[in-house]
Structure formats: structure tokens, C-alpha cells
Design a protein around this motif. Structure first.
Motif, PDB file in Angstrom:
ATOM      1  N   CYS A  96       2.426  10.437 -11.554  1.00  0.00           N
ATOM      2  CA  CYS A  96       3.386   9.391 -11.190  1.00  0.00           C
ATOM      3  C   CYS A  96       4.441   9.220 -12.286  1.00  0.00           C
ATOM      4  O   CYS A  96       4.122   9.181 -13.465  1.00  0.00           O
ATOM      5  CB  CYS A  96       2.684   8.066 -10.944  1.00  0.00           C
ATOM      6  SG  CYS A  96       1.848   8.055  -9.365  1.00  0.00           S
ATOM      7  N   LEU A  97       5.679   9.132 -11.842  1.00  0.00           N
ATOM      8  CA  LEU A  97       6.806   9.082 -12.782  1.00  0.00           C
ATOM      9  C   LEU A  97       7.559   7.778 -12.660  1.00  0.00           C
ATOM     10  O   LEU A  97       7.603   7.176 -11.595  1.00  0.00           O
ATOM     11  CB  LEU A  97       7.792  10.210 -12.463  1.00  0.00           C
ATOM     12  CG  LEU A  97       7.309  11.630 -12.660  1.00  0.00           C
ATOM     13  CD1 LEU A  97       8.338  12.583 -12.072  1.00  0.00           C
ATOM     14  CD2 LEU A  97       7.117  11.925 -14.130  1.00  0.00           C
ATOM     15  N   ASP A  98       8.142   7.386 -13.736  1.00  0.00           N
ATOM     16  CA  ASP A  98       9.105   6.300 -13.698  1.00  0.00           C
ATOM     17  C   ASP A  98      10.462   6.930 -13.973  1.00  0.00           C
ATOM     18  O   ASP A  98      10.562   7.863 -14.761  1.00  0.00           O
ATOM     19  CB  ASP A  98       8.770   5.276 -14.789  1.00  0.00           C
ATOM     20  CG  ASP A  98       9.535   3.983 -14.599  1.00  0.00           C
ATOM     21  OD1 ASP A  98      10.204   3.846 -13.553  1.00  0.00           O
ATOM     22  OD2 ASP A  98       9.476   3.128 -15.487  1.00  0.00           O
ATOM     23  N   LEU A  99      11.474   6.450 -13.298  1.00  0.00           N
ATOM     24  CA  LEU A  99      12.836   6.912 -13.597  1.00  0.00           C
ATOM     25  C   LEU A  99      13.568   5.742 -14.219  1.00  0.00           C
ATOM     26  O   LEU A  99      13.524   4.639 -13.701  1.00  0.00           O
ATOM     27  CB  LEU A  99      13.560   7.339 -12.321  1.00  0.00           C
ATOM     28  CG  LEU A  99      12.920   8.468 -11.515  1.00  0.00           C
ATOM     29  CD1 LEU A  99      13.785   8.779 -10.306  1.00  0.00           C
ATOM     30  CD2 LEU A  99      12.792   9.704 -12.368  1.00  0.00           C
TER      31      LEU A  99
ATOM     32  N   ASP B 204       4.330   7.401 -15.721  1.00  0.00           N
ATOM     33  CA  ASP B 204       4.058   6.027 -15.382  1.00  0.00           C
ATOM     34  C   ASP B 204       2.568   5.925 -15.062  1.00  0.00           C
ATOM     35  O   ASP B 204       1.885   6.938 -14.984  1.00  0.00           O
ATOM     36  CB  ASP B 204       4.896   5.642 -14.155  1.00  0.00           C
ATOM     37  CG  ASP B 204       5.066   4.148 -14.040  1.00  0.00           C
ATOM     38  OD1 ASP B 204       4.447   3.419 -14.820  1.00  0.00           O
ATOM     39  OD2 ASP B 204       5.825   3.706 -13.165  1.00  0.00           O
TER      40      ASP B 204
ATOM     41  N   GLU C  44       3.898  -2.009 -11.697  1.00  0.00           N
ATOM     42  CA  GLU C  44       4.325  -0.679 -11.282  1.00  0.00           C
ATOM     43  C   GLU C  44       5.046  -0.749  -9.944  1.00  0.00           C
ATOM     44  O   GLU C  44       6.014  -0.059  -9.707  1.00  0.00           O
ATOM     45  CB  GLU C  44       3.115   0.260 -11.176  1.00  0.00           C
ATOM     46  CG  GLU C  44       3.497   1.718 -11.224  1.00  0.00           C
ATOM     47  CD  GLU C  44       3.152   2.501  -9.976  1.00  0.00           C
ATOM     48  OE1 GLU C  44       3.265   3.718 -10.056  1.00  0.00           O
ATOM     49  OE2 GLU C  44       2.795   1.926  -8.944  1.00  0.00           O
ATOM     50  N   ALA C  45       4.542  -1.567  -9.050  1.00  0.00           N
ATOM     51  CA  ALA C  45       5.144  -1.630  -7.721  1.00  0.00           C
ATOM     52  C   ALA C  45       5.865  -2.956  -7.491  1.00  0.00           C
ATOM     53  O   ALA C  45       6.143  -3.326  -6.364  1.00  0.00           O
ATOM     54  CB  ALA C  45       4.068  -1.430  -6.656  1.00  0.00           C
ATOM     55  N   LEU C  46       6.154  -3.664  -8.586  1.00  0.00           N
ATOM     56  CA  LEU C  46       6.812  -4.968  -8.451  1.00  0.00           C
ATOM     57  C   LEU C  46       8.240  -4.794  -7.927  1.00  0.00           C
ATOM     58  O   LEU C  46       9.033  -4.054  -8.494  1.00  0.00           O
ATOM     59  CB  LEU C  46       6.840  -5.666  -9.808  1.00  0.00           C
ATOM     60  CG  LEU C  46       7.447  -7.058  -9.851  1.00  0.00           C
ATOM     61  CD1 LEU C  46       6.571  -8.042  -9.105  1.00  0.00           C
ATOM     62  CD2 LEU C  46       7.633  -7.510 -11.288  1.00  0.00           C
ATOM     63  N   SER C  47       8.520  -5.456  -6.833  1.00  0.00           N
ATOM     64  CA  SER C  47       9.864  -5.380  -6.277  1.00  0.00           C
ATOM     65  C   SER C  47      10.691  -6.545  -6.791  1.00  0.00           C
ATOM     66  O   SER C  47      10.142  -7.580  -7.168  1.00  0.00           O
ATOM     67  CB  SER C  47       9.835  -5.493  -4.757  1.00  0.00           C
ATOM     68  OG  SER C  47       9.052  -4.494  -4.220  1.00  0.00           O
ATOM     69  N   THR C  48      11.999  -6.373  -6.730  1.00  0.00           N
ATOM     70  CA  THR C  48      12.874  -7.484  -7.028  1.00  0.00           C
ATOM     71  C   THR C  48      12.555  -8.579  -6.026  1.00  0.00           C
ATOM     72  O   THR C  48      12.371  -8.307  -4.858  1.00  0.00           O
ATOM     73  CB  THR C  48      14.337  -7.061  -6.863  1.00  0.00           C
ATOM     74  OG1 THR C  48      14.506  -5.855  -7.563  1.00  0.00           O
ATOM     75  CG2 THR C  48      15.263  -8.109  -7.401  1.00  0.00           C
TER      76      THR C  48
ATOM     77  N   SER D  51       3.085  -4.686  -3.853  1.00  0.00           N
ATOM     78  CA  SER D  51       1.996  -4.226  -3.008  1.00  0.00           C
ATOM     79  C   SER D  51       0.728  -4.038  -3.828  1.00  0.00           C
ATOM     80  O   SER D  51      -0.350  -3.905  -3.281  1.00  0.00           O
ATOM     81  CB  SER D  51       2.390  -2.923  -2.330  1.00  0.00           C
ATOM     82  OG  SER D  51       2.755  -1.982  -3.312  1.00  0.00           O
ATOM     83  N   LEU D  52       0.877  -3.986  -5.150  1.00  0.00           N
ATOM     84  CA  LEU D  52      -0.284  -3.731  -5.996  1.00  0.00           C
ATOM     85  C   LEU D  52      -0.507  -4.882  -6.970  1.00  0.00           C
ATOM     86  O   LEU D  52      -0.719  -4.706  -8.155  1.00  0.00           O
ATOM     87  CB  LEU D  52      -0.104  -2.410  -6.758  1.00  0.00           C
ATOM     88  CG  LEU D  52       0.091  -1.168  -5.895  1.00  0.00           C
ATOM     89  CD1 LEU D  52       0.387   0.046  -6.758  1.00  0.00           C
ATOM     90  CD2 LEU D  52      -1.124  -0.895  -5.034  1.00  0.00           C
TER      91      LEU D  52
ATOM     92  N   ASN E 254      -6.219   1.932  -5.171  1.00  0.00           N
ATOM     93  CA  ASN E 254      -5.117   2.856  -4.879  1.00  0.00           C
ATOM     94  C   ASN E 254      -5.211   4.103  -5.758  1.00  0.00           C
ATOM     95  O   ASN E 254      -4.994   5.220  -5.296  1.00  0.00           O
ATOM     96  CB  ASN E 254      -3.777   2.148  -5.092  1.00  0.00           C
ATOM     97  CG  ASN E 254      -2.608   3.001  -4.656  1.00  0.00           C
ATOM     98  OD1 ASN E 254      -2.553   3.469  -3.517  1.00  0.00           O
ATOM     99  ND2 ASN E 254      -1.682   3.251  -5.566  1.00  0.00           N
TER     100      ASN E 254
END
Lengths: 283, 329
Positions: free
Chosen positions: B238-241, B257, B264-268, B273-274, B283
Motif C-alpha cells: 500500500c502506497l501513499d502519494l 503506507d 489511512e482511509a480518513l476522508s475530508t 471506512s477504517l 481489513n
């Protein structure tokens, strides 16, 4: 997985954004602006989109996946963007003529063909209208292919209603179409409905016979709307939603947006509720 | 058979380094990992070819995430030099095979992965004495015959390394270094059995009905979110950009990542989801044991055992698989 392909067409290297010029900016609400972009040489678009597909919008500070509005005449790309975080804050400060990066399109888009012949019920909250607007515009462009169109839209306040011209002037004039708008709390100069979207939906109770409901909005709204739709007799294969997950690469490689073995950027973001029921409960 | 005398190892590495960037397992400072032979400092570093499972697997060599002060990533320019990974073990070769499968498939063919991969030669070190946490044979890997290696070396003790070329690339390199190899008959060691066996049979199917199983809560409760399991895993990709503004220029770069991070999956807007530790934990293991298998037909695990040896909370993949096997649904 090897048979799945991302749909990015704008660059040889899928992670490298294409620089585009912002040709117009429209204030939709105090914190939502529409950005219109096209290639810097003035000719054409960085990519073509289907309703419901997304594009990655970037500034030097970062990137974010944003729903891209489908246009009848594809002369420019429109992104309706709410100011909520670092990148969108920067975006809201740019001016016409400046350049930003985009790449795409990503995602599957709405099943416009499969919905033909059906009555369409669009249910949106807040900025969630932006992705549905593409599908709604597509339906009106191909009006004879779809049955009755019901649009239910809600936002926190009058000021937060997006796309007012379409909601109050353009869409209600279309044939066999009803548009309902609600705000969360009463305001002195508001004569329309007051209340939350799920309750209003149950009150309106659009028939589930031969209908498809398309839902997008804040997670809490989606949760209750799905419950209401179930109560109203909508089956899981009559409900479509478009998911918002954190996405970094857009091509199914970074591992950010997976739900089970699906990558939302590749397989989504549009799902029938039936498909979602088979996935782990992360959505 | 061709044999490389142990006294000639450094000469060999110097020779290979003339045309290539050669990565070798070294003890450097507090940890072990694959480092460029050109950066070897005899006062500080130690070549550790006999070490099983160096701390960091050589997973960053081909996909080349951000290197210190060298944020040139997406162009692949910096990463496209000729490389040799020397002394890599079977499990880590499988890690690179996973990268080939995942990053090399059609989606990003136009990216520079293939270019970098084609210029990489793998010289693998066969394993005869597995560590207590090793279980590569349980995932179908042969520690004596690493699939994907261009050359295999076999440690025969004081006789030196038996040198076997397996591919055209390996053969070509062998010809160039033939003067450092001697022709003689040596005794190949007898491999020891694996202490750890992990039974993957039926795990994927069983996990389909274990989304709500208390097992995830039990192990995630103790998780300290140190992410060592993911960073030291040869198959976790898994990568972070990220975008960066550095010395008046803008860069976009990738870096590894970890799915164990809360945001990791935090949205604005704050939704994720995690959000729950148990969800993230589930997961991670489901990705390895079920989701990857659904997409590519095999579990995303090389059996190197690093995560078992390193986890401060004792949440080992072998224990979790055993619990899944025993779970009554």
C-alpha cells in the motif's frame, strides 16, 4: 484483477496530472464553487467523462478525487467543489486564468443504460447533488428514454442549496418531472419544506414500481435514506449510490479505497445496494 | 559446479558494482536491510549474507519510493539504473514476484515499472536452515529454488558459494564474472525441516463469514499501531502519494503506507471506512488471506515470518490463521 483496467486517458503515465487552465469559476454557495477547466492551449478537454465518473484534481499541496460533471457539449470540464480541507481551501483561492492539474477519468459511472425505461428518483443532500446532477442532466438530454423523474434535494440552509438555477428554474420545467427541495431548519424567507431528507422522502413516498432510486449525500443521510427506501418497498437492486472513499492513486494500486476485494476507484464509485450487501460492512 | 570462494565475495561485489547498483544485506546502525554496496563502510557496516530475514525486505528497490533528498519518483528517472539484488532469500524474491504481478500488470504498463524491473538482476541465496518463524514452504515457496531468481547461490560453508545461473540474464552475468568462479565439486548441505507449518487450506472461504468475529477485536486490542508488520512485510505494497514543495519546485512522490493507521482511509469531512481498530485489523488480514486471493488466486504472504518475529503484541499471522481454522461459525 488483471482484467480490470482504470480508465485514465489523459496521460501516458497514469499518475502524472495534466495541467489545465481554469476558464471560469462560479460561486454556488458560500462554500461551494464550480471550476470550469480546459486544456491550456484552449483546445478541448483533458479527458471525456461519463455521468458519475471522477477526476483527480491537484494543486502543489496535494490531490483529491472529485466528481466531474457530465456536460452535454463537452467543451470544458466542471468540478463542483466544497471547501472542506487543505486542498479545497487552496482551490477556493484561485482565480480565473490560473492553472491546476487534473487526471482521469476514473470509476465506472452511473448505469445510464440499465436505467432506461425506469422512473428515476434522485435523492441528494448537500454537495451530494454534484455527482447526481450529471445523471440528472443526462436523463434530461435523453428525456424519452426515462420515465417520471423525481428529484428530492435537501441542505442545511437556504444559503447552502447548490445549483439553485437548475433546482428552481430549469429542472421543474422539464416534462413529467417533479423537484422537491427541503432545508433542515426553518428560515424567515423560506416558503418551502422544512425537515430532513429521509422523513420528506417517506412523506412523498414515490412509488417503487418500475423505479430506481439514486442516492448521494452525507453518510448519515445515506444511512437513513436507505432505511426509508427499504420501508417504501425498494429492493436492493433498485437502489444506487455513489461512495466516497479516500483515494490516492485512482488506478487501484495504492490500497486506500478498498472495500473487500473491490477498489472503489476502479470498480466503483457507483454501486447498486445489492452489490454493497455482498461486501464487508466498511461502506 | 561453479563455486565462489568466500574470500572473493567483496571482489565479486566490487566487480558487479562497476556496472550496476548492487544491493546487499547489511547490518547498518541499529538494523539490517538491503543497502547499496557502493555505500558500504567497513568501519560501520557489516555484510550479513548468512542472516535470514533482514529487518527491511528489499521491496523498495524496484518501486523506489521517496529516497532521502531525492524526491524524483513518478518519472522513474532515478530508479531506472541497472540494479542487482544480491543475497535475497526465496520469500523476498516472492515479494518481488508479487510486485511484478501487481505493479506490472496492464494498468500501469506505461509507468516505468517494467523498465526498472527489466534492468534488475536477482541473485538469490538459497535457504537451508529456516528460522523458527519461517513458513515459506506453507505458501508453496521452495526456499532452495527461488522462482524468479536469475542466479542462485548456495552456501556450502567453508567451500564457498555454489553459483547457478537460472536465466539468460543470469548466464550473461556469470560469463562476465567467470574468472572469479572456480570449477570444483562441493557438498551441498542437507536442508533442515521447517519448525512452523501454517495451514492456509479453506481459510479464505471461511473468512467470508467472519466479518463480525470477536477474533479481530481480541488481536486489535493489543495492537500498538507500530506498523512494523506492514513495513517489514515483503508483500505489503500500500502506497501513499504526497505532494511536496521543496526548494522552489513541486514534487509528487509515493511512499509506503500502512493500513493499520487510523487515518489511512480518513476522508475530508471526517468519515473513515477504517475508523475502528478491529476493522483495520480485519481489513489487513482479509486483504492478505482473502481479497488478494480473490483477485489473483493466491494469498498475499511470502511466509518470511517477519511479522511473527517482530510484533510487540504477539499478533502473529500463524496464530490468527490457526484461530480461523478452529473457529466454529
Amino acid at each position: 484483477m488483471p482484467d480490470k483496467d482504470h480508465k485514465c486517458t489523459c496521460s501516458e503515465q497514469p499518475l502524472v496530472p495534466k495541467v489545465v487552465e481554469v476558464i471560469d469559476i462560479i460561486d454556488r454557495t458560500p462554500d461551494v464553487k464550480s471550476f470550469f477547466v480546459r486544456n491550456v492551449d484552449g483546445n478541448g478537454l483533458p479527458f471525456q467523462v461519463d455521468p458519475g465518473q471522477c477526476g483527480m484534481v491537484s494543486m502543489p499541496i496535494g490531490e483529491a478525487m472529485i466528481s466531474c460533471t457530465w456536460q452535454e457539449e463537452q467543451e470544458y470540464l466542471e468540478f463542483a467543489i466544497k471547501r472542506v480541507g487543505l486542498l479545497t481551501d487552496e482551490l477556493h483561492q484561485i482565480e480565473i486564468g490560473q492553472q491546476i492539474g487534473v487526471r482521469g477519468p476514473y470509476g465506472n459511472g452511473f448505469p445510464v443504460e440499465a436505467c432506461k425505461g425506469k422512473d428515476m428518483v434522485f435523492i441528494a443532500g448537500g454537495i451530494g447533488l454534484a455527482p447526481l446532477r450529471s445523471f440528472i442532466k443526462y436523463c434530461f438530454k435523453h428525456r424519452e428514454d426515462y420515465g417520471k423523474i423525481t428529484i428530492l434535494y435537501g441542505s442545511r440552509s437556504q444559503a447552502d442549496l447548490c445549483f439553485k438555477e437548475e433546482l428552481f428554474d430549469l429542472w421543474p420545467k422539464e416534462s413529467n418531472t417533479e423537484v422537491f427541495v427541503t432545508i433542515d431548519n426553518a428560515e424567515p424567507d423560506w416558503n418551502g419544506h422544512v425537515g430532513f431528507v429521509p422523513a420528506y422522502l417517506e412523506e412523498l413516498n414515490p412509488s417503487s414500481a418500475g423505479a430506481v432510486a439514486v442516492v448521494c449525500g452525507p453518510p448519515i443521510m445515506i444511512k437513513f435514506v436507505l432505511q426509508s427506501l427499504e420501508k417504501m418497498g425498494y429492493n436492493d437492486d433498485q437502489v444506487i449510490t455513489t461512495l466516497e472513499m479516500r483515494m490516492k492513486c485512482g488506478i487501484g494500486k495504492c490500497g486506500r479505497c478498498n472495500i473487500g476485494s473491490e477498489f472503489i476507484c476502479l470498480d466503483g464509485p457507483v454501486y447498486y445496494l445489492k452489490q454493497l450487501r455482498d461486501l464487508p460492512p466498511e461502506w | 559446479m561453479r563455486v565462489l570462494n568466500k574470500a572473493k565475495i567483496e571482489t565479486m561485489l566490487n566487480r558487479l558494482s562497476a556496472d550496476n547498483d548492487v544491493y546487499v544485506p547489511m547490518l547498518r546502525g541499529p538494523g539490517t536491510g538491503f543497502f547499496s554496496w557502493k555505500s558500504y563502510d567497513e568501519d560501520y557496516d557489516e555484510l550479513v549474507l548468512d542472516r535470514l530475514n533482514v529487518f527491511m525486505p528489499p521491496k523498495q528497490i524496484i518501486i523506489s519510493p521517496a529516497e532521502k533528498n531525492n524526491i524524483d519518483l513518478m518519472s522513474g528517472g532515478a530508479g531506472a539504473s541497472k540494479k542487482i539484488i544480491f543475497g535475497i532469500r526465496s520469500c523476498d524474491v516472492q515479494g518481488i514476484n508479487f510486485q511484478d504481478e501487481f505493479f506490472g500488470e496492464k494498468e500501469i504498463e506505461s509507468d516505468s515499472y517494467h523498465g526498472r524491473r527489466d534492468q534488475t538482476i536477482i541473485i538469490a541465496n538459497a535457504c537451508y536452515y529456516p528460522a523458527p518463524s519461517c513458513f515459506c514452504s506453507s505458501v508453496g515457496i521452495d526456499p532452495l529454488h527461488p522462482v524468479g531468481a536469475d542466479i542462485i547461490i548456495r552456501d556450502t560453508g567453508k567451500e564457498g558459494y555454489v553459483w547457478e545461473a537460472c536465466t539468460d540474464k543470469g548466464e550473461l552475468l556469470t560469463e562476465k564474472t567467470a574468472d572469479l568462479l572456480e570449477e570444483k565439486e562441493v557438498t551441498i548441505p542437507i536442508p533442515l525441516p521447517f519448525a512452523l507449518q501454517v495451514n492456509f487450506d479453506g481459510v479464505s472461504e471461511k473468512l467470508a463469514d467472519m466479518d463480525d468475529h470477536p477474533l479481530w477485536g481480541k488481536y486489535s486490542e493489543a495492537c500498538q499501531t507500530c506498523m512494523l508488520c506492514t513495513y517489514t512485510c515483503p508483500s505489503c505494497y500500500c502506497l501513499d502519494l504526497q505532494a511536496a514543495h521543496w526548494r522552489k519546485a513541486n514534487y509528487e512522490f509515493s511512499c509506503f503506507d500502512s493500513c493499520a493507521y487510523k487515518n489511512e482511509a480518513l476522508s475530508t469531512g471526517g468519515s473513515s471506512s477504517l475508523e475502528e481498530a478491529a476493522t483495520r485489523f480485519r481489513n489487513r488480514f482479509l486483504h492478505k488471506l482473502r481479497f488478494y486471493l480473490q483477485n489473483y488466486g493466491k494469498p498475499l504472504c511470502t511466509g518470511c515470518g517477519r511479522c511473527i518475529a517482530i510484533c510487540p503484541s504477539g499478533a502473529s499471522i500463524s496464530k490468527i490463521i490457526a484461530e480461523v481454522q478452529e473457529a466454529n461459525l
